[in-house]
Design an enzyme around this catalytic site. Sequence first.
Site, PDB file in Angstrom:
ATOM      1  N   ASP A 191      29.594 -88.541  61.936  1.00  0.00           N
ATOM      2  CA  ASP A 191      28.912 -89.421  62.883  1.00  0.00           C
ATOM      3  C   ASP A 191      27.479 -89.648  62.411  1.00  0.00           C
ATOM      4  O   ASP A 191      26.656 -88.732  62.435  1.00  0.00           O
ATOM      5  CB  ASP A 191      28.917 -88.782  64.277  1.00  0.00           C
ATOM      6  CG  ASP A 191      28.381 -89.721  65.352  1.00  0.00           C
ATOM      7  OD1 ASP A 191      27.202 -90.124  65.261  1.00  0.00           O
ATOM      8  OD2 ASP A 191      29.135 -90.051  66.278  1.00  0.00           O
TER       9      ASP A 191
ATOM     10  N   THR B 247      39.312 -95.616  74.564  1.00  0.00           N
ATOM     11  CA  THR B 247      39.829 -96.933  74.157  1.00  0.00           C
ATOM     12  C   THR B 247      39.247 -97.411  72.837  1.00  0.00           C
ATOM     13  O   THR B 247      39.776 -98.334  72.218  1.00  0.00           O
ATOM     14  CB  THR B 247      39.503 -97.985  75.226  1.00  0.00           C
ATOM     15  OG1 THR B 247      38.078 -98.173  75.290  1.00  0.00           O
ATOM     16  CG2 THR B 247      40.018 -97.550  76.593  1.00  0.00           C
TER      17      THR B 247
ATOM     18  N   ARG C  99      30.625 -96.655  72.085  1.00  0.00           N
ATOM     19  CA  ARG C  99      32.078 -96.763  71.959  1.00  0.00           C
ATOM     20  C   ARG C  99      32.767 -95.856  72.957  1.00  0.00           C
ATOM     21  O   ARG C  99      32.477 -94.658  73.030  1.00  0.00           O
ATOM     22  CB  ARG C  99      32.510 -96.395  70.532  1.00  0.00           C
ATOM     23  CG  ARG C  99      34.004 -96.571  70.286  1.00  0.00           C
ATOM     24  CD  ARG C  99      34.360 -96.332  68.833  1.00  0.00           C
ATOM     25  NE  ARG C  99      34.228 -94.924  68.461  1.00  0.00           N
ATOM     26  CZ  ARG C  99      34.610 -94.438  67.283  1.00  0.00           C
ATOM     27  NH1 ARG C  99      35.098 -95.255  66.366  1.00  0.00           N
ATOM     28  NH2 ARG C  99      34.473 -93.156  67.019  1.00  0.00           N
TER      29      ARG C  99
END
Length: 206
Positions: A197, A105, A101
Amino acid sequence: MINEIFNPILKDRLTLLRRKETPSKIFRQTVEEIATFMTYEVAKNFKLKEIEIETPIKKCKAKVLAEEFVIVPILRAGLGMVSGALKVLPNAAVGFIGLVRDETTHQPIEYYKKLPPNISGKKIIVIDPMLATGGSSSAALQMLKNDGAKDIVFVCIISAPEGIKKISEDHPEIPIYTAAIDERLNENAYIVPGLGDAGDRIFDTL
């Protein structure tokens, strides 16, 4: 189509994942264990066929799985679920889709893909611990469709409403199985309350 799995053991293990003090080794083992639980749940809808076998007593009819399976983790965090899923489906093939990722953005960038041949006639089980924005998951599902996959399910441990909406809009025919639907995404596109995460916690790269 969203399927939230309710099981007391699963909810207990999920709490262990959420705790920030859970060490990487225990986190990794728990992800594997949850993947096994979830694969059993997904398997409730698998097709069976009848065959004839011989027991030590006599010949009889018996049921076996009628489909061939491919487990596809989305790298890297999805790797943590592979061994758990293979405990339920030990004869499954394993493919890999690598997506990262963009932190600015939040869009997925492909960096690796390796799939078994002839996936069009097989049931594809895509696994990833987290369904956040849905961008990477949707991209992975589209890649599989482009390669001919027609029977796909998506399995994640924790999901956000935003990710569910994305997959449901882009791939309405693909069922989603999740152990928890959390509140929302924060400004950094992390699931709240989530578990941080998953890849970093599985592989101890915090």
